[in-house]
Design a protein around this motif. Structure first.
Motif, PDB file in Angstrom:
ATOM      1  N   SER A  32      32.097  22.103 -38.931  1.00 44.60           N
ATOM      2  CA  SER A  32      30.839  21.559 -38.382  1.00 44.60           C
ATOM      3  C   SER A  32      30.974  21.306 -36.884  1.00 44.60           C
ATOM      4  O   SER A  32      30.217  20.531 -36.309  1.00 44.60           O
ATOM      5  CB  SER A  32      30.507  20.245 -39.105  1.00 44.60           C
ATOM      6  OG  SER A  32      31.591  19.346 -39.025  1.00 44.60           O
ATOM      7  N   ALA A  33      31.923  21.999 -36.256  1.00 46.51           N
ATOM      8  CA  ALA A  33      32.185  21.767 -34.824  1.00 46.51           C
ATOM      9  C   ALA A  33      30.948  22.031 -33.962  1.00 46.51           C
ATOM     10  O   ALA A  33      30.701  21.366 -32.962  1.00 46.51           O
ATOM     11  CB  ALA A  33      33.335  22.655 -34.372  1.00 46.51           C
ATOM     12  N   ASP A  34      30.137  23.026 -34.346  1.00 46.42           N
ATOM     13  CA  ASP A  34      28.967  23.389 -33.518  1.00 46.42           C
ATOM     14  C   ASP A  34      27.783  22.456 -33.734  1.00 46.42           C
ATOM     15  O   ASP A  34      26.790  22.533 -33.007  1.00 46.42           O
ATOM     16  CB  ASP A  34      28.521  24.823 -33.848  1.00 46.42           C
ATOM     17  CG  ASP A  34      29.579  25.851 -33.438  1.00 46.42           C
ATOM     18  OD1 ASP A  34      30.317  25.553 -32.466  1.00 46.42           O
ATOM     19  OD2 ASP A  34      29.678  26.893 -34.090  1.00 46.42           O
ATOM     20  N   LEU A  35      27.873  21.586 -34.732  1.00 43.95           N
ATOM     21  CA  LEU A  35      26.745  20.678 -35.023  1.00 43.95           C
ATOM     22  C   LEU A  35      26.810  19.479 -34.092  1.00 43.95           C
ATOM     23  O   LEU A  35      27.893  18.934 -33.841  1.00 43.95           O
ATOM     24  CB  LEU A  35      26.785  20.208 -36.480  1.00 43.95           C
ATOM     25  CG  LEU A  35      26.093  21.136 -37.492  1.00 43.95           C
ATOM     26  CD1 LEU A  35      26.789  22.485 -37.572  1.00 43.95           C
ATOM     27  CD2 LEU A  35      26.067  20.509 -38.870  1.00 43.95           C
ATOM     28  N   SER A  36      25.629  19.063 -33.613  1.00 43.70           N
ATOM     29  CA  SER A  36      25.588  17.917 -32.715  1.00 43.70           C
ATOM     30  C   SER A  36      25.528  16.628 -33.540  1.00 43.70           C
ATOM     31  O   SER A  36      24.561  16.396 -34.283  1.00 43.70           O
ATOM     32  CB  SER A  36      24.342  17.997 -31.822  1.00 43.70           C
ATOM     33  OG  SER A  36      24.049  16.731 -31.261  1.00 43.70           O
ATOM     34  N   MET A  37      26.571  15.783 -33.403  1.00 40.94           N
ATOM     35  CA  MET A  37      26.574  14.503 -34.110  1.00 40.94           C
ATOM     36  C   MET A  37      25.386  13.655 -33.646  1.00 40.94           C
ATOM     37  O   MET A  37      24.731  12.994 -34.450  1.00 40.94           O
ATOM     38  CB  MET A  37      27.893  13.773 -33.852  1.00 40.94           C
ATOM     39  CG  MET A  37      28.054  12.507 -34.659  1.00 40.94           C
ATOM     40  SD  MET A  37      29.755  11.951 -34.843  1.00 40.94           S
ATOM     41  CE  MET A  37      30.419  12.134 -33.207  1.00 40.94           C
ATOM     42  N   GLY A  38      25.059  13.737 -32.352  1.00 41.23           N
ATOM     43  CA  GLY A  38      23.921  12.985 -31.803  1.00 41.23           C
ATOM     44  C   GLY A  38      22.631  13.342 -32.504  1.00 41.23           C
ATOM     45  O   GLY A  38      21.852  12.480 -32.916  1.00 41.23           O
ATOM     46  N   THR A  39      22.413  14.655 -32.690  1.00 35.59           N
ATOM     47  CA  THR A  39      21.176  15.093 -33.343  1.00 35.59           C
ATOM     48  C   THR A  39      21.066  14.498 -34.742  1.00 35.59           C
ATOM     49  O   THR A  39      20.033  13.942 -35.123  1.00 35.59           O
ATOM     50  CB  THR A  39      21.125  16.643 -33.395  1.00 35.59           C
ATOM     51  OG1 THR A  39      20.698  17.124 -32.118  1.00 35.59           O
ATOM     52  CG2 THR A  39      20.154  17.144 -34.449  1.00 35.59           C
ATOM     53  N   TYR A  40      22.155  14.584 -35.506  1.00 34.61           N
ATOM     54  CA  TYR A  40      22.057  14.124 -36.901  1.00 34.61           C
ATOM     55  C   TYR A  40      21.997  12.597 -36.988  1.00 34.61           C
ATOM     56  O   TYR A  40      21.356  12.054 -37.884  1.00 34.61           O
ATOM     57  CB  TYR A  40      23.191  14.725 -37.733  1.00 34.61           C
ATOM     58  CG  TYR A  40      22.843  16.115 -38.188  1.00 34.61           C
ATOM     59  CD1 TYR A  40      23.153  17.227 -37.412  1.00 34.61           C
ATOM     60  CD2 TYR A  40      22.107  16.326 -39.352  1.00 34.61           C
ATOM     61  CE1 TYR A  40      22.764  18.509 -37.793  1.00 34.61           C
ATOM     62  CE2 TYR A  40      21.713  17.596 -39.742  1.00 34.61           C
ATOM     63  CZ  TYR A  40      22.046  18.681 -38.959  1.00 34.61           C
ATOM     64  OH  TYR A  40      21.637  19.942 -39.326  1.00 34.61           O
ATOM     65  N   ALA A  41      22.609  11.898 -36.026  1.00 36.38           N
ATOM     66  CA  ALA A  41      22.541  10.429 -36.045  1.00 36.38           C
ATOM     67  C   ALA A  41      21.120   9.968 -35.676  1.00 36.38           C
ATOM     68  O   ALA A  41      20.549   9.105 -36.357  1.00 36.38           O
ATOM     69  CB  ALA A  41      23.564   9.868 -35.063  1.00 36.38           C
ATOM     70  N   ILE A  42      20.539  10.585 -34.654  1.00 33.85           N
ATOM     71  CA  ILE A  42      19.184  10.195 -34.224  1.00 33.85           C
ATOM     72  C   ILE A  42      18.172  10.574 -35.308  1.00 33.85           C
ATOM     73  O   ILE A  42      17.248   9.832 -35.634  1.00 33.85           O
ATOM     74  CB  ILE A  42      18.830  10.868 -32.885  1.00 33.85           C
ATOM     75  CG1 ILE A  42      19.790  10.426 -31.783  1.00 33.85           C
ATOM     76  CG2 ILE A  42      17.386  10.569 -32.479  1.00 33.85           C
ATOM     77  CD1 ILE A  42      19.706  11.260 -30.507  1.00 33.85           C
TER      78      ILE A  42
ATOM     79  N   ALA B  12       8.388   8.955 -35.032  1.00 33.25           N
ATOM     80  CA  ALA B  12       8.013  10.296 -34.538  1.00 33.25           C
ATOM     81  C   ALA B  12       8.846  10.663 -33.317  1.00 33.25           C
ATOM     82  O   ALA B  12       9.357  11.783 -33.215  1.00 33.25           O
ATOM     83  CB  ALA B  12       6.527  10.313 -34.198  1.00 33.25           C
ATOM     84  N   ALA B  13       9.046   9.696 -32.410  1.00 28.73           N
ATOM     85  CA  ALA B  13       9.828   9.970 -31.191  1.00 28.73           C
ATOM     86  C   ALA B  13      11.278  10.311 -31.555  1.00 28.73           C
ATOM     87  O   ALA B  13      11.855  11.260 -31.015  1.00 28.73           O
ATOM     88  CB  ALA B  13       9.782   8.759 -30.266  1.00 28.73           C
ATOM     89  N   LEU B  14      11.844   9.564 -32.525  1.00 28.56           N
ATOM     90  CA  LEU B  14      13.243   9.802 -32.914  1.00 28.56           C
ATOM     91  C   LEU B  14      13.410  11.167 -33.584  1.00 28.56           C
ATOM     92  O   LEU B  14      14.295  11.947 -33.219  1.00 28.56           O
ATOM     93  CB  LEU B  14      13.717   8.687 -33.867  1.00 28.56           C
ATOM     94  CG  LEU B  14      14.009   7.336 -33.232  1.00 28.56           C
ATOM     95  CD1 LEU B  14      14.254   6.269 -34.307  1.00 28.56           C
ATOM     96  CD2 LEU B  14      15.213   7.405 -32.291  1.00 28.56           C
ATOM     97  N   THR B  15      12.545  11.484 -34.545  1.00 27.71           N
ATOM     98  CA  THR B  15      12.713  12.748 -35.279  1.00 27.71           C
ATOM     99  C   THR B  15      12.299  13.947 -34.415  1.00 27.71           C
ATOM    100  O   THR B  15      12.612  15.079 -34.747  1.00 27.71           O
ATOM    101  CB  THR B  15      11.896  12.743 -36.593  1.00 27.71           C
ATOM    102  OG1 THR B  15      10.573  12.288 -36.328  1.00 27.71           O
ATOM    103  CG2 THR B  15      12.544  11.835 -37.633  1.00 27.71           C
ATOM    104  N   THR B  16      11.593  13.697 -33.320  1.00 23.06           N
ATOM    105  CA  THR B  16      11.260  14.777 -32.380  1.00 23.06           C
ATOM    106  C   THR B  16      12.388  14.947 -31.370  1.00 23.06           C
ATOM    107  O   THR B  16      12.939  16.032 -31.219  1.00 23.06           O
ATOM    108  CB  THR B  16       9.944  14.440 -31.640  1.00 23.06           C
ATOM    109  OG1 THR B  16       8.888  14.340 -32.593  1.00 23.06           O
ATOM    110  CG2 THR B  16       9.608  15.508 -30.609  1.00 23.06           C
ATOM    111  N   GLY B  17      12.779  13.846 -30.741  1.00 25.11           N
ATOM    112  CA  GLY B  17      13.816  13.907 -29.701  1.00 25.11           C
ATOM    113  C   GLY B  17      15.196  14.199 -30.250  1.00 25.11           C
ATOM    114  O   GLY B  17      16.102  14.621 -29.517  1.00 25.11           O
TER     115      GLY B  17
END
Lengths: 94, 94
Positions: A32-42, B12-17
């Motif tokens: 999962s190296a290419d996955l952004s941890m930030g994206t999945y946490a947010i 909405a802002a979180l799941t968009t950003g």
């Protein structure tokens, strides 16, 4: 059931089920190296907010769609966190 | 503006950003092998359906949130498709 309601249900099903291939790919490949941890946490935080919103407005489709997506996104995030921790442990190993 | 409306806007802002870190990571690292093309293709279809739903029910927040997410998810899917095509071309090269 109106065409618009059907459109909303299809949209909800697609954006919920969309994460299934990523869960399968990540847990099967173990990578999962290419996955952004930030994206999945947010994303997880946003989905929890949507779940709270759905409960607040007593909207079952919003509750169900986001509860399922939380499980799927949570499964991906768990893998990302575990593999980052393992990689860090390997780096520290003598 | 009620607390529930604020909660919906935050969700909405979180799941968009949320997709911004993945777009940055993918285009910066140039690597998207671990990303599931299926997930991003289904997600894009679902977001287009949500956009159509938002237009049908004349709901500006749903229209805006999904229009922005379509651009972000589209940027990730574009990278996944391009890198898969390049990899296939390299495999075919003599």
């Amino acid at each position: 059931m109106s065409a618009i309601t059907v459109l909303g249900l299809v949209a909800a099903a697609l954006t919920t089920g969309a994460y299934i291939p990523q869960v399968v790919k990540t847990w099967r490949s173990g990578s999962s190296a290419d996955l952004s941890m930030g994206t999945y946490a947010i994303l997880l935080a946003g989905l929890v907010a949507w779940l709270a919103y759905g409960i607040a407005v007593d909207d079952l489709p919003i509750i169900l769609a986001n509860a399922v997506t939380i499980v799927l996104v949570g499964a991906v995030l768990a893998h990302v966190l575990l593999s980052r921790r393992r990689a860090a442990a390997r780096r520290r190993a003598p």
